[in-house]
Design a protein around this motif. Structure first.
Motif, short mmCIF file in Angstrom:
data_model
loop_
_atom_site.label_atom_id
_atom_site.label_comp_id
_atom_site.label_asym_id
_atom_site.label_seq_id
_atom_site.Cartn_x
_atom_site.Cartn_y
_atom_site.Cartn_z
N THR A 30 -0.32 -28.53 29.25
CA THR A 30 -0.28 -28.00 27.88
C THR A 30 0.26 -29.02 26.88
O THR A 30 0.34 -28.73 25.70
N ASN A 31 0.60 -30.19 27.34
CA ASN A 31 1.13 -31.26 26.49
C ASN A 31 0.01 -32.16 25.95
O ASN A 31 0.25 -33.26 25.49
N ALA A 32 -1.20 -31.67 25.98
CA ALA A 32 -2.37 -32.44 25.53
C ALA A 32 -2.40 -32.55 24.01
O ALA A 32 -1.93 -31.65 23.30
N PRO A 33 -2.94 -33.65 23.49
CA PRO A 33 -2.99 -33.84 22.03
C PRO A 33 -3.61 -32.67 21.27
O PRO A 33 -3.10 -32.26 20.23
N GLU A 34 -4.71 -32.12 21.79
CA GLU A 34 -5.38 -31.02 21.08
C GLU A 34 -4.55 -29.73 21.08
O GLU A 34 -4.75 -28.86 20.25
N LEU A 35 -3.60 -29.62 22.00
CA LEU A 35 -2.75 -28.42 22.08
C LEU A 35 -1.41 -28.61 21.36
O LEU A 35 -0.71 -27.63 21.13
N THR A 36 -1.06 -29.83 21.04
CA THR A 36 0.23 -30.10 20.42
C THR A 36 0.10 -30.62 18.99
O THR A 36 1.10 -30.98 18.38
N ALA A 37 -1.11 -30.63 18.46
CA ALA A 37 -1.33 -31.16 17.11
C ALA A 37 -0.48 -30.42 16.07
O ALA A 37 -0.01 -31.03 15.11
N SER A 64 16.27 -17.10 27.19
CA SER A 64 14.84 -17.03 26.86
C SER A 64 14.08 -16.47 28.05
O SER A 64 14.59 -16.43 29.17
N GLN A 65 12.86 -16.04 27.77
CA GLN A 65 11.96 -15.58 28.82
C GLN A 65 10.63 -16.28 28.61
O GLN A 65 9.84 -15.88 27.76
N MET A 66 10.40 -17.34 29.37
CA MET A 66 9.13 -18.06 29.32
C MET A 66 8.30 -17.67 30.55
O MET A 66 8.84 -17.44 31.63
N TYR A 67 7.00 -17.59 30.33
CA TYR A 67 6.07 -17.15 31.37
C TYR A 67 4.91 -18.13 31.49
O TYR A 67 4.48 -18.72 30.50
N ALA A 68 4.37 -18.22 32.68
CA ALA A 68 3.07 -18.86 32.90
C ALA A 68 2.03 -17.77 32.70
O ALA A 68 2.21 -16.64 33.18
N ILE A 69 0.97 -18.07 31.99
CA ILE A 69 -0.16 -17.15 31.83
C ILE A 69 -1.12 -17.45 32.97
O ILE A 69 -1.58 -18.60 33.11
N THR A 70 -1.40 -16.45 33.78
CA THR A 70 -2.25 -16.67 34.96
C THR A 70 -3.43 -15.70 34.97
O THR A 70 -3.42 -14.67 34.29
N THR A 71 -4.44 -16.06 35.74
CA THR A 71 -5.57 -15.20 36.04
C THR A 71 -5.79 -15.29 37.55
O THR A 71 -5.30 -16.23 38.19
N GLY A 77 -1.86 -21.21 36.57
CA GLY A 77 -1.60 -21.01 35.15
C GLY A 77 -2.62 -21.66 34.25
O GLY A 77 -3.15 -22.73 34.54
N VAL A 78 -2.89 -20.95 33.15
CA VAL A 78 -3.82 -21.44 32.13
C VAL A 78 -3.12 -21.59 30.78
O VAL A 78 -3.74 -21.93 29.78
N GLY A 79 -1.83 -21.32 30.77
CA GLY A 79 -1.07 -21.45 29.53
C GLY A 79 0.36 -21.01 29.73
O GLY A 79 0.78 -20.64 30.84
N VAL A 101 -4.39 -23.61 27.66
CA VAL A 101 -5.14 -24.83 27.93
C VAL A 101 -6.53 -24.72 27.29
O VAL A 101 -7.17 -23.67 27.34
N ALA A 102 -6.98 -25.81 26.66
CA ALA A 102 -8.21 -25.81 25.87
C ALA A 102 -9.42 -25.21 26.62
O ALA A 102 -10.18 -24.45 26.04
N ALA A 103 -9.57 -25.52 27.88
CA ALA A 103 -10.72 -25.03 28.65
C ALA A 103 -10.73 -23.51 28.79
O ALA A 103 -11.76 -22.92 29.11
N HIS A 104 -9.61 -22.86 28.53
CA HIS A 104 -9.51 -21.40 28.69
C HIS A 104 -9.36 -20.67 27.37
O HIS A 104 -9.13 -19.46 27.34
N GLN A 105 -9.48 -21.40 26.26
CA GLN A 105 -9.39 -20.77 24.94
C GLN A 105 -10.70 -20.08 24.60
O GLN A 105 -11.75 -20.41 25.12
N GLY A 106 -10.60 -19.07 23.71
CA GLY A 106 -11.79 -18.37 23.25
C GLY A 106 -12.28 -17.28 24.17
O GLY A 106 -13.38 -16.76 23.99
N HIS A 107 -11.48 -16.90 25.16
CA HIS A 107 -11.88 -15.87 26.12
C HIS A 107 -10.97 -14.65 26.07
O HIS A 107 -11.00 -13.82 26.98
N GLY A 108 -10.11 -14.54 25.07
CA GLY A 108 -9.21 -13.40 24.95
C GLY A 108 -7.93 -13.51 25.76
O GLY A 108 -7.15 -12.57 25.81
#
Length: 181
Positions: A30-37, A64-71, A77-79, A101-108
């Protein structure tokens, strides 16, 4: 610590898993340039490792409560998504933040994860509002806040990362009792 899941019509379950030692690679993805712009750009490896430790410590000390988003197809994890206490001018809130993560965006996935996070925050303290502060030009996160029922309260200048001041929208989801009023 709980894990939560939701069914997205036509797609696999989206779940939240409490952040674990195994999630350092997810944080690196998740530290990719397109995700941290909108966050000042990618962090160094040392900064990512420090943030990972902060996420783990948040569960241990309750800060804090941080979570991995999984499917089911991506248990690694995807986010990431989470919340932490924030005092804004004497008003106690939970601040929320997320990335997919960019590859999993746009799917709800982000919307399903945010719905689950709202439930987790309500369980932690139903009297606290949940706030998000996306940059004014972060169209995706602003649209997500709007669709999730957050109310736009204004624009503020925030320093993040240190030394970088940018305008951010202030979105607030009122506490559950206020939401029905």
């Amino acid at each position: 610590m709980s894990a939560a899941s939701a069914f997205m019509g036509g797609m696999s379950d989206v779940s939240l898993r409490p952040w674990s030692d195994d999630d350092l690679d997810l944080l690196r993805r998740t530290n990719a340039p397109e995700l941290t712009a909108n966050l000042g750009g990618p962090e160094s490896d040392e900064q990512v490792a420090t943030r990972h430790e902060r996420y783990l410590r948040g569960w241990r000390d309750g800060s804090s409560q941080m979570y991995a988003i999984t499917t089911p197809d991506h248990p690694e994890g995807v986010g990431a998504i989470g919340f932490w206490p924030r005092d804004e001018g004497g008003r106690a809130l939970f601040e929320a933040g997320w990335t997919v993560v960019a590859a999993h965006q746009g799917h709800g996935i982000a919307r399903a994860a945010l719905d689950l996070l709202v439930a987790e925050a309500r369980a932690a303290d139903p009297a606290r509002a949940l706030a998000a502060y996306p940059r004014v030009d972060n169209e995706a996160s602003n649209a997500l806040c709007r669709r999730a029922g957050f109310v736009l309260e204004g624009v503020e200048e925030f320093e993040y990362p240190k030394g970088t001041w940018l305008a951010s929208n202030v979105w607030v989801l009122p506490p559950e009792a206020d939401a029905t009023a």
